[in-house]
Design a protein around this motif. Structure first.
Motif, PDB file in Angstrom:
ATOM      1  N   SER A  71      55.660  41.733  59.989  1.00 58.86           N
ATOM      2  CA  SER A  71      55.111  40.787  60.961  1.00 58.86           C
ATOM      3  C   SER A  71      54.189  39.765  60.293  1.00 58.86           C
ATOM      4  CB  SER A  71      54.361  41.546  62.060  1.00 58.86           C
ATOM      5  OG  SER A  71      53.276  42.263  61.509  1.00 58.86           O
ATOM      6  N   MET A  72      54.267  39.646  58.961  1.00 58.44           N
ATOM      7  CA  MET A  72      53.420  38.715  58.214  1.00 58.44           C
ATOM      8  C   MET A  72      54.252  37.570  57.641  1.00 58.44           C
ATOM      9  SD  MET A  72      51.071  41.147  55.824  1.00 58.44           S
ATOM     10  CE  MET A  72      49.835  42.224  56.470  1.00 58.44           C
ATOM     11  N   THR A  73      53.558  36.489  57.357  1.00 54.36           N
ATOM     12  CA  THR A  73      54.161  35.434  56.556  1.00 54.36           C
ATOM     13  C   THR A  73      53.972  35.813  55.089  1.00 54.36           C
ATOM     14  OG1 THR A  73      52.119  34.164  56.367  1.00 54.36           O
ATOM     15  CG2 THR A  73      53.526  33.696  58.294  1.00 54.36           C
ATOM     16  N   VAL A  74      54.662  35.123  54.201  1.00 54.23           N
ATOM     17  CA  VAL A  74      54.496  35.381  52.770  1.00 54.23           C
ATOM     18  C   VAL A  74      53.043  35.114  52.369  1.00 54.23           C
ATOM     19  CG1 VAL A  74      55.146  34.611  50.458  1.00 54.23           C
ATOM     20  CG2 VAL A  74      56.920  35.027  52.172  1.00 54.23           C
ATOM     21  N   ALA A  75      52.440  34.073  52.930  1.00 54.34           N
ATOM     22  CA  ALA A  75      51.043  33.757  52.607  1.00 54.34           C
ATOM     23  C   ALA A  75      50.107  34.889  53.050  1.00 54.34           C
ATOM     24  CB  ALA A  75      50.631  32.442  53.261  1.00 54.34           C
ATOM     25  N   GLN A  76      50.345  35.465  54.221  1.00 55.76           N
ATOM     26  CA  GLN A  76      49.508  36.567  54.693  1.00 55.76           C
ATOM     27  C   GLN A  76      49.696  37.807  53.818  1.00 55.76           C
ATOM     28  OE1 GLN A  76      51.118  36.557  58.671  1.00 55.76           O
ATOM     29  NE2 GLN A  76      49.206  35.754  59.540  1.00 55.76           N
ATOM     30  N   ALA A  77      50.937  38.096  53.436  1.00 62.99           N
ATOM     31  CA  ALA A  77      51.203  39.246  52.576  1.00 62.99           C
ATOM     32  C   ALA A  77      50.567  39.051  51.209  1.00 62.99           C
ATOM     33  CB  ALA A  77      52.706  39.471  52.446  1.00 62.99           C
ATOM     34  N   THR A  78      50.607  37.837  50.702  1.00 63.44           N
ATOM     35  CA  THR A  78      49.968  37.542  49.425  1.00 63.44           C
ATOM     36  C   THR A  78      48.459  37.715  49.545  1.00 63.44           C
ATOM     37  OG1 THR A  78      51.756  36.028  48.849  1.00 63.44           O
ATOM     38  CG2 THR A  78      49.708  35.801  47.612  1.00 63.44           C
ATOM     39  N   GLY A  79      47.908  37.330  50.687  1.00 63.27           N
ATOM     40  CA  GLY A  79      46.480  37.553  50.936  1.00 63.27           C
ATOM     41  C   GLY A  79      46.128  39.031  50.948  1.00 63.27           C
ATOM     42  N   LEU A  80      47.016  39.852  51.535  1.00 65.29           N
ATOM     43  CA  LEU A  80      46.807  41.299  51.524  1.00 65.29           C
ATOM     44  C   LEU A  80      46.819  41.821  50.091  1.00 65.29           C
ATOM     45  CD1 LEU A  80      46.586  44.084  52.908  1.00 65.29           C
ATOM     46  CD2 LEU A  80      49.101  44.077  53.057  1.00 65.29           C
ATOM     47  N   LEU A  81      47.770  41.370  49.299  1.00 67.99           N
ATOM     48  CA  LEU A  81      47.836  41.782  47.896  1.00 67.99           C
ATOM     49  C   LEU A  81      46.573  41.370  47.150  1.00 67.99           C
ATOM     50  CD1 LEU A  81      49.353  43.017  45.506  1.00 67.99           C
ATOM     51  CD2 LEU A  81      50.536  40.818  45.231  1.00 67.99           C
ATOM     52  N   ASN A  82      46.096  40.163  47.394  1.00 71.52           N
ATOM     53  CA  ASN A  82      44.855  39.704  46.761  1.00 71.52           C
ATOM     54  C   ASN A  82      43.665  40.559  47.195  1.00 71.52           C
ATOM     55  OD1 ASN A  82      46.188  37.663  45.382  1.00 71.52           O
ATOM     56  ND2 ASN A  82      45.759  36.115  46.934  1.00 71.52           N
ATOM     57  N   SER A  83      43.651  40.989  48.459  1.00 66.92           N
ATOM     58  CA  SER A  83      42.565  41.848  48.955  1.00 66.92           C
ATOM     59  C   SER A  83      42.578  43.203  48.263  1.00 66.92           C
ATOM     60  CB  SER A  83      42.699  42.052  50.467  1.00 66.92           C
ATOM     61  OG  SER A  83      42.472  40.849  51.148  1.00 66.92           O
ATOM     62  N   VAL A  84      43.778  43.742  48.042  1.00 68.59           N
ATOM     63  CA  VAL A  84      43.882  45.026  47.339  1.00 68.59           C
ATOM     64  C   VAL A  84      43.370  44.879  45.911  1.00 68.59           C
ATOM     65  CG1 VAL A  84      45.521  46.702  46.387  1.00 68.59           C
ATOM     66  CG2 VAL A  84      45.720  45.978  48.765  1.00 68.59           C
ATOM     67  N   GLN A  85      43.770  43.808  45.250  1.00 64.35           N
ATOM     68  CA  GLN A  85      43.309  43.588  43.877  1.00 64.35           C
ATOM     69  C   GLN A  85      41.796  43.440  43.840  1.00 64.35           C
ATOM     70  OE1 GLN A  85      45.851  40.199  43.143  1.00 64.35           O
ATOM     71  NE2 GLN A  85      47.221  41.425  41.876  1.00 64.35           N
ATOM     72  N   SER A  86      41.238  42.744  44.810  1.00 66.24           N
ATOM     73  CA  SER A  86      39.786  42.581  44.883  1.00 66.24           C
ATOM     74  C   SER A  86      39.100  43.921  45.145  1.00 66.24           C
ATOM     75  CB  SER A  86      39.447  41.589  45.992  1.00 66.24           C
ATOM     76  OG  SER A  86      38.056  41.471  46.149  1.00 66.24           O
ATOM     77  N   ALA A  87      39.692  44.730  46.033  1.00 66.75           N
ATOM     78  CA  ALA A  87      39.119  46.047  46.325  1.00 66.75           C
ATOM     79  C   ALA A  87      39.109  46.928  45.080  1.00 66.75           C
ATOM     80  CB  ALA A  87      39.906  46.725  47.447  1.00 66.75           C
ATOM     81  N   ILE A  88      40.175  46.856  44.309  1.00 67.37           N
ATOM     82  CA  ILE A  88      40.235  47.642  43.069  1.00 67.37           C
ATOM     83  C   ILE A  88      39.161  47.179  42.090  1.00 67.37           C
ATOM     84  CG2 ILE A  88      41.643  48.135  41.021  1.00 67.37           C
ATOM     85  CD1 ILE A  88      44.096  48.155  42.957  1.00 67.37           C
ATOM     86  N   ARG A  89      39.039  45.859  41.928  1.00 64.71           N
ATOM     87  CA  ARG A  89      37.991  45.349  41.029  1.00 64.71           C
ATOM     88  C   ARG A  89      36.611  45.802  41.479  1.00 64.71           C
ATOM     89  NH1 ARG A  89      41.413  40.879  40.999  1.00 64.71           N
ATOM     90  NH2 ARG A  89      40.256  39.875  42.679  1.00 64.71           N
ATOM     91  N   GLY A  90      36.388  45.828  42.803  1.00 63.10           N
ATOM     92  CA  GLY A  90      35.089  46.252  43.330  1.00 63.10           C
ATOM     93  C   GLY A  90      34.854  47.752  43.239  1.00 63.10           C
ATOM     94  N   ALA A  91      35.914  48.519  43.048  1.00 63.80           N
ATOM     95  CA  ALA A  91      35.787  49.978  43.020  1.00 63.80           C
ATOM     96  C   ALA A  91      35.651  50.535  41.607  1.00 63.80           C
ATOM     97  CB  ALA A  91      37.002  50.604  43.706  1.00 63.80           C
ATOM     98  N   VAL A  92      35.753  49.657  40.620  1.00 63.68           N
ATOM     99  CA  VAL A  92      35.660  50.086  39.223  1.00 63.68           C
ATOM    100  C   VAL A  92      34.351  49.573  38.638  1.00 63.68           C
ATOM    101  CG1 VAL A  92      36.692  49.890  36.922  1.00 63.68           C
ATOM    102  CG2 VAL A  92      38.167  50.098  38.926  1.00 63.68           C
ATOM    103  N   THR A  93      33.597  50.473  38.014  1.00 65.83           N
ATOM    104  CA  THR A  93      32.347  50.110  37.353  1.00 65.83           C
ATOM    105  C   THR A  93      32.549  50.234  35.850  1.00 65.83           C
ATOM    106  OG1 THR A  93      31.115  51.004  39.220  1.00 65.83           O
ATOM    107  CG2 THR A  93      29.879  50.630  37.183  1.00 65.83           C
ATOM    108  N   THR A  94      32.098  49.220  35.125  1.00 66.01           N
ATOM    109  CA  THR A  94      32.187  49.259  33.659  1.00 66.01           C
ATOM    110  C   THR A  94      30.798  49.104  33.060  1.00 66.01           C
ATOM    111  OG1 THR A  94      32.600  46.876  33.570  1.00 66.01           O
ATOM    112  CG2 THR A  94      34.529  48.298  33.598  1.00 66.01           C
ATOM    113  N   ASN A  95      30.658  49.564  31.810  1.00 63.86           N
ATOM    114  CA  ASN A  95      29.376  49.397  31.126  1.00 63.86           C
ATOM    115  C   ASN A  95      29.405  48.090  30.326  1.00 63.86           C
ATOM    116  OD1 ASN A  95      30.817  49.936  28.755  1.00 63.86           O
ATOM    117  ND2 ASN A  95      30.086  52.042  28.593  1.00 63.86           N
ATOM    118  N   CYS A  96      28.366  47.852  29.549  1.00 68.27           N
ATOM    119  CA  CYS A  96      28.253  46.583  28.825  1.00 68.27           C
ATOM    120  C   CYS A  96      29.337  46.411  27.758  1.00 68.27           C
ATOM    121  CB  CYS A  96      26.854  46.432  28.217  1.00 68.27           C
ATOM    122  SG  CYS A  96      26.426  47.736  27.056  1.00 68.27           S
ATOM    123  N   TRP A  97      30.010  47.475  27.377  1.00 68.33           N
ATOM    124  CA  TRP A  97      31.101  47.374  26.392  1.00 68.33           C
ATOM    125  C   TRP A  97      32.457  47.238  27.063  1.00 68.33           C
ATOM    126  CZ3 TRP A  97      27.316  51.255  25.718  1.00 68.33           C
ATOM    127  CH2 TRP A  97      26.384  50.951  24.714  1.00 68.33           C
TER     128      TRP A  97
END
Length: 132
Positions: free
Chosen positions: A83-109
């Motif tokens: 029920s999505m457009t390609v743009a909406q589905a791409t937005g969902l994919l971008n949200s997942v990628q953002s959520a993953i980046r926000g869920a990973v913590t790295t140190n200074c190295w």
């Protein structure tokens, strides 16, 4: 087990489909469908959660459950994508990628020091903080 129909093959491949007109069949380029993009977003979220559970030393049963959830998230993404457009589905994919980046913590190295699981579909663009 059965073979996929031509329509199903076109849907999952995002490939080329054929339209019939009075002059015969002509190829029509059909880019990736929204449901396939959204399914991939679910798959990516599910696979990340498996890795987060492994990183955090979760029990075998928790990891097994996370593996089963990969299928559930993929299916959910595919269903929502219908029920999505390609743009909406791409937005969902971008949200997942953002959520993953926000869920990973790295140190200074740049080494990973923490991973939290995420929800699918992402509700806030970040990690959910629950290990599951």
């Amino acid at each position: 087990m059965r073979e996929l129909t031509t329509t199903e093959m076109t849907e999952v491949s995002g490939g080329c489909c054929w339209n019939y007109n009075p002059c015969g069949y002509q190829p029509v380029v059909c880019g990736p469908s929204a449901s396939v993009i959204a399914a991939y977003a679910g798959y990516l979220a599910g696979e990340y959660n498996v890795q987060a559970d492994i990183f955090n030393g979760a029990s075998c049963s928790t990891i097994q459950s996370a593996i089963c959830n990969v299928y559930a998230d993929t299916k959910l993404g595919y269903t929502q994508g219908q029920s999505m457009t390609v743009a909406q589905a791409t937005g969902l994919l971008n949200s997942v990628q953002s959520a993953i980046r926000g869920a990973v913590t790295t140190n200074c190295w740049g080494c990973i020091t923490a991973m939290t699981t995420i929800t699918f579909p992402p509700s806030n663009g970040g990690g959910s903080g629950n290990l599951g």
